[in-house]
Design an enzyme around this catalytic site. Structure first.
Site, PDB file in Angstrom:
ATOM      1  N   TRP A  25       0.649  -1.543  -0.661  1.00  0.00           N
ATOM      2  CA  TRP A  25       0.039   0.234   0.096  1.00  0.00           C
ATOM      3  C   TRP A  25       0.937   1.691  -0.431  1.00  0.00           C
ATOM      4  CZ3 TRP A  25      -1.661   2.978   4.587  1.00  0.00           C
ATOM      5  CH2 TRP A  25      -0.442   2.978   5.279  1.00  0.00           C
ATOM      6  N   ASP A  26       1.906   0.911   0.541  1.00  0.00           N
ATOM      7  CA  ASP A  26       3.042   1.877   0.295  1.00  0.00           C
ATOM      8  C   ASP A  26       2.729   2.929  -1.241  1.00  0.00           C
ATOM      9  OD1 ASP A  26       3.815  -0.038   1.576  1.00  0.00           O
ATOM     10  OD2 ASP A  26       6.000   0.267   1.775  1.00  0.00           O
ATOM     11  N   GLU A  31       0.587  -1.914  12.913  1.00  0.00           N
ATOM     12  CA  GLU A  31       1.435  -3.584  12.837  1.00  0.00           C
ATOM     13  C   GLU A  31       1.351  -4.214  13.995  1.00  0.00           C
ATOM     14  OE1 GLU A  31       3.781  -4.157   9.419  1.00  0.00           O
ATOM     15  OE2 GLU A  31       2.462  -4.219   7.727  1.00  0.00           O
ATOM     16  N   LYS A  82       2.633   1.097  16.543  1.00  0.00           N
ATOM     17  CA  LYS A  82       4.740   0.307  15.183  1.00  0.00           C
ATOM     18  C   LYS A  82       4.411   2.183  14.041  1.00  0.00           C
ATOM     19  CE  LYS A  82       6.486  -2.224  11.314  1.00  0.00           C
ATOM     20  NZ  LYS A  82       6.164  -2.985  10.518  1.00  0.00           N
ATOM     21  N   GLN A  83       3.251   2.529  13.859  1.00  0.00           N
ATOM     22  CA  GLN A  83       2.992   3.607  12.956  1.00  0.00           C
ATOM     23  C   GLN A  83       1.638   4.950  12.687  1.00  0.00           C
ATOM     24  OE1 GLN A  83       3.205  -0.293  10.113  1.00  0.00           O
ATOM     25  NE2 GLN A  83       2.571   1.632   8.383  1.00  0.00           N
TER      26      GLN A  83
HETATM   27  C1  BGC Z   1       5.368  -1.277   7.584  1.00  0.00           C
HETATM   28  C2  BGC Z   1       4.228  -1.508   6.620  1.00  0.00           C
HETATM   29  C3  BGC Z   1       4.499  -1.315   5.042  1.00  0.00           C
HETATM   30  C4  BGC Z   1       5.869  -1.854   5.207  1.00  0.00           C
HETATM   31  C5  BGC Z   1       6.495  -2.138   3.179  1.00  0.00           C
HETATM   32  C6  BGC Z   1       5.449  -2.165   7.417  1.00  0.00           C
HETATM   33  O1  BGC Z   1       7.477  -1.838   8.220  1.00  0.00           O
HETATM   34  O2  BGC Z   1       4.811  -1.446   8.458  1.00  0.00           O
HETATM   35  O3  BGC Z   1       2.908  -0.354   6.896  1.00  0.00           O
HETATM   36  O4  BGC Z   1       3.630  -1.324   3.765  1.00  0.00           O
HETATM   37  O5  BGC Z   1       7.200  -2.033   5.757  1.00  0.00           O
HETATM   38  O6  BGC Z   1       7.241  -0.842   3.742  1.00  0.00           O
END
Ligand code: BGC
Length: 766
Positions: free
Chosen positions: A357-358, A484, A594-595
């Site tokens: 989804w990035d 996550e 985490k984000q």
């Molecule tokens: C992040 C995800 C991301 C992935 C790839 C993970 O560490 O939590 O949101 O899509 O990295 O960049």
């Protein structure tokens, strides 16, 4: 040094630094990528990731599940390390060149983002006292993306004599792996199987097959001395999967010898006849002077920088970091619809070349605002894999709709750990959101008719099937939001808000196409009716969005606030990132993120809540967020700016902008963080600039950190190119091309004909 040049003088030969340099100085063009390893290699015992990659070219690999539950994914795709053509070794009168022997008198590595080249220049004295200057220039061509060109220049400084250069073409290569890191491949697999090796017209060709996916790749290499009279003898030797061309060169003190090494790569995902096309291309490319190839590259980049001008005044280092990030987006992004943009671009094997989804939430905004063709390619790729997304939805038990894979290359799901993989259903909403964002910025209804609307309708259908009605509200259960460290929850705010938006826009796009008499194709392909579109709207209105009266915030999901709090401020350095030190279940049982999750929802769907809720939520989530994901700090920066906390925004922005150049997450050796790079662009444009393109139109709410003198950026809106220039005193908006536009600045409406200049407002956004 200008902002387009990145330079490391007398760079370190420490192994970790070298690995980092391989990533930072890699060359890529969206089709191929080559890591910046040394041509001559490192000493025994040094680790390196000597990789060359093709975007969208993959093999399948078995991904065993310990318990074979129904529907768990057991096969993934992986990006492949293809032929090594960067190897060139040098001997001076029998002494082998190595930066680890003799004396390096001076050295530098440069990335020139206007010329589109990297170079390594070394002034070296051999153990026997021979001094040379070696300059190696590399280019991954943006004009013909199959081409990787190395120019090896040698200048004897204090002797006459002979040199022997051996230029190798090595087909027998493997992917990097690390069994202890979940973010890269865990085991060694022979993916590339050598088919044939041959010589034709002085060039070497290696045709290889993938072990499982039935793909082929052809690498073609031709070496040419720029002044052939300096070559005393040369010969090409071939064996299966290996070609070596040796040049015996007469060296005259202070006179340069230059070797050009052309590599052409063609794979069967992009080319119908990889060997035939590689030959055709190689012949055409070597027939023109190298100068023309370098000039073409510069012209391409002139045009690129012109449309996406972005500049911060008063902080050269930060400005360079931002320029670097934007350049890496260009290096990483596909230029056709067979690929996309991997989490690490083409700079390394982290996340195995997968698309996430990035793309939609962090990278597409940059291209939507600066390069429509690339934006359409990225969305076009999602359209190409729509059928896979439909199949994926069926696999997950949905009777209708499309569920995009969490990570993929060719369209099918590759996530082994479903709680923070397949369960991240929000990706379907993200894809739909990006289609609408493209439409709002471009007004391109035709593209909606061709493919955009179909994506939005099919993803809307997924929510209809996934959700359920309870006490008059529509609930979405058992999904994972962006964060996550919190998996498999009910009513994740981000997911629900996005699903609502997706449903509304499915109906809206259908309505707009109908109005324009262009809905027949969509109706035919999807069977969409007025009745179904009405049901989308009715459901959207009832989507449940968690809200906590007492705290005045949107909880991340139904159970988030019931959990224990993790004291994020007390996490010791050696415990970061938490995912490498704690069992997932432990993390899931805490309020620890985490984000950005809800904060991201507030950024993209601000209209959903009042500013007070957004402000309180920001404060709440800031305390429990570790930013262990590189996708986080840029969003906190954007929202801090929106809420008038400019200092805070500045801090987060710096973390984001410099992340890879400073190796802040300590894993840049595995590749750059492309999402964050897009995020740092958004930090200026959406964050400090406060740009929004919504259904209601265009608006700005600029602010300026006290550390800067100003900044400017350019973007495309409908048929126009607009430039925004911010200084301490004024905000100037100029219509560079196109027709007049309505624009709202600090909540006041203007009509942009030529130029608007208004005073900056202090505390904007507060
Ligand atoms: C992040 C995800 C991301 C992935 C790839 C993970 O560490 O939590 O949101 O899509 O990295 O960049």
């Amino acid at each position: 040094m200008d902002k387009y040049t990145l330079c490391a003088e007398d760079f370190s030969l420490d192994n970790q630094e070298l690995l980092l340099g391989e990533t930072l100085f890699h060359n890529a063009n969206g089709y191929l990528g080559v890591r910046g390893c040394f041509e001559e290699g490192y000493p025994q015992g040094f680790s390196q990731v000597r990789g060359t990659y093709i975007n969208g070219f993959y093999d399948f690999a078995y991904m065993g599940q310990a318990e074979k539950l129904h529907g768990l994914v057991e096969e993934k795709q992986t990006i492949l390390n293809v032929a090594d053509t960067q190897t060139i070794t040098l001997k001076l009168e029998g002494e082998t060149f190595s930066m680890f022997e003799g004396t390096v008198m001076k050295s530098r590595r440069v990335l020139d983002m206007r010329k589109g080249i990297t170079l390594r220049e070394i002034w070296w004295e051999s153990p026997g006292g021979r001094q040379v200057r070696i300059k190696i220039t590399r280019m991954a061509s943006f004009v013909d993306t199959s081409l990787f060109l190395v120019r090896y220049e040698l200048e004897p400084l204090n002797f006459d004599g002979t040199a022997e250069l051996v230029s190798a073409h090595i087909g027998d290569v493997k992917n990097f792996f690390d069994p202890n890191d979940p973010r890269v491949a865990g085991e060694e697999i022979q993916h590339i199987l050598i088919g044939e090796t041959w010589e034709d017209g002085g060039a070497s060709y290696i045709l290889s097959n993938t072990s499982k996916s039935g793909k082929t790749v052809c690498s073609a290499v031709k070496n040419a001395a720029e002044e052939p009279e300096q070559v005393e003898a040369h010969g090409l030797s071939l064996e299966k999967g290996l070609a070596r061309e040796t040049f015996r060169v007469k060296l005259v003190r202070r006179k340069c010898f230059r070797l050009l090494k052309y590599t052409v790569l063609c794979d069967s995902c992009h080319f119908a006849d990889p060997a035939g096309q590689a030959k055709e291309k190689l012949e055409a490319l070597t027939a023109q002077p190298a100068k023309a190839l370098y000039e073409g590259q510069e012209r391409y980049l002139d045009a690129f920088w012109d449309t996406c001008e972005i500049d911060v005044y008063g902080d050269g280092e930060l400005n360079r970091a931002l320029t670097y990030n934007v350049y890496q987006l260009l290096q990483s992004v596909t230029k056709d619809r067979y690929g996309n943009i991997a989490a690490k671009g083409l700079s390394g094997e982290g996340y195995e070349g997968h698309y996430f989804w990035d793309t939609e939430m962090y990278i597409l905004p940059f291209f939507t605002l600066t390069n429509r063709e690339i934006a359409r390619n990225l969305i076009g790729y999602r359209y190409q894999i729509l059928e896979n997304a439909r199949e994926n939805a069926r696999q997950m038990g949905h009777k209708q709709g499309a569920l995009y894979p969490w990570r993929t290359i060719m369209g099918s799901e590759c996530s082994g750990y479903f709680p923070s993989g397949t369960a991240a259903y929000h990706i379907s909403g993200d894809v739909a959101y990006s289609v609408v964002a493209y439409y709002l910025a471009s007004g391109d209804l035709e593209f909606m008719e061709q493919c955009g609307a179909e994506i939005v309708v099919e993803t809307a259908r997924l929510w209809m099937d996934l959700g359920c009605w309870y006490q008059g509200k529509f609930h979405i259960n058992e999904v994972t939001g962006p964060d996550e460290y919190t998996c498999m929850v009910n009513n994740n705010y981000y997911t629900n808000a996005l699903a609502k938006y997706n449903l509304i826009w499915a109906a809206k796009l259908y309505g707009r196409l109908k109005e324009a008499g262009k809905a027949d194709g969509l109706a035919e392909r999807t069977g969409l009716t007025d009745g179904e579109a009405e049901a989308f709207v009715k459901t959207a209105e009832a989507v449940f969005l968690p809200y906590d009266e007492e705290l005045g915030i949107n909880p991340q999901d139904d159970s988030f606030l019931q959990k224990k709090l993790w004291d994020v401020s007390a996490i010791p350095e050696e415990d970061k990132p938490l995912l490498l030190h704690h069992h997932p279940l432990e993390l899931y049982r805490y309020q620890v993120c985490k984000q950005a999750d809800t904060v991201l929802a507030h950024f993209i769907l601000e209209e959903e809540e009042d500013l007070e809720t957004i402000r309180k939520s920001y404060a709440y989530y800031e305390k429990v967020t570790t930013h262990d994901s590189s996708l986080s700090s840029c969003i906190f920066s954007i929202m801090a700016a929106r809420l008038g906390m400019v200092e805070k925004a500045y801090g987060y922005f710096g973390d984001s902008a410099k992340m890879d150049l400073y190796n802040a997450h300590k894993n840049t050796k595995d590749g750059i963080h492309t999402a964050n790079m897009g995020g740092s662009y958004m930090g200026i444009v959406y964050g400090f600039g406060g740009l929004r393109i919504r259904e209601q139109g265009l608006s700005l709410r600029p602010c300026l950190p006290k550390q800067w003198e100003g900044y400017h950026f350019r973007f495309l809106y409908e048929d126009s190119v607009i430039e925004v220039r911010i200084s301490r005193e004024t905000c100037a908006v100029t219509l560079l091309r196109g027709t007049e536009k309505e624009i709202v600045i600090y909540d006041r409406p203007y009509v942009l004909r030529d130029r608007i200049e208004i005073p900056m407002e202090q505390g904007a956004g507060e």
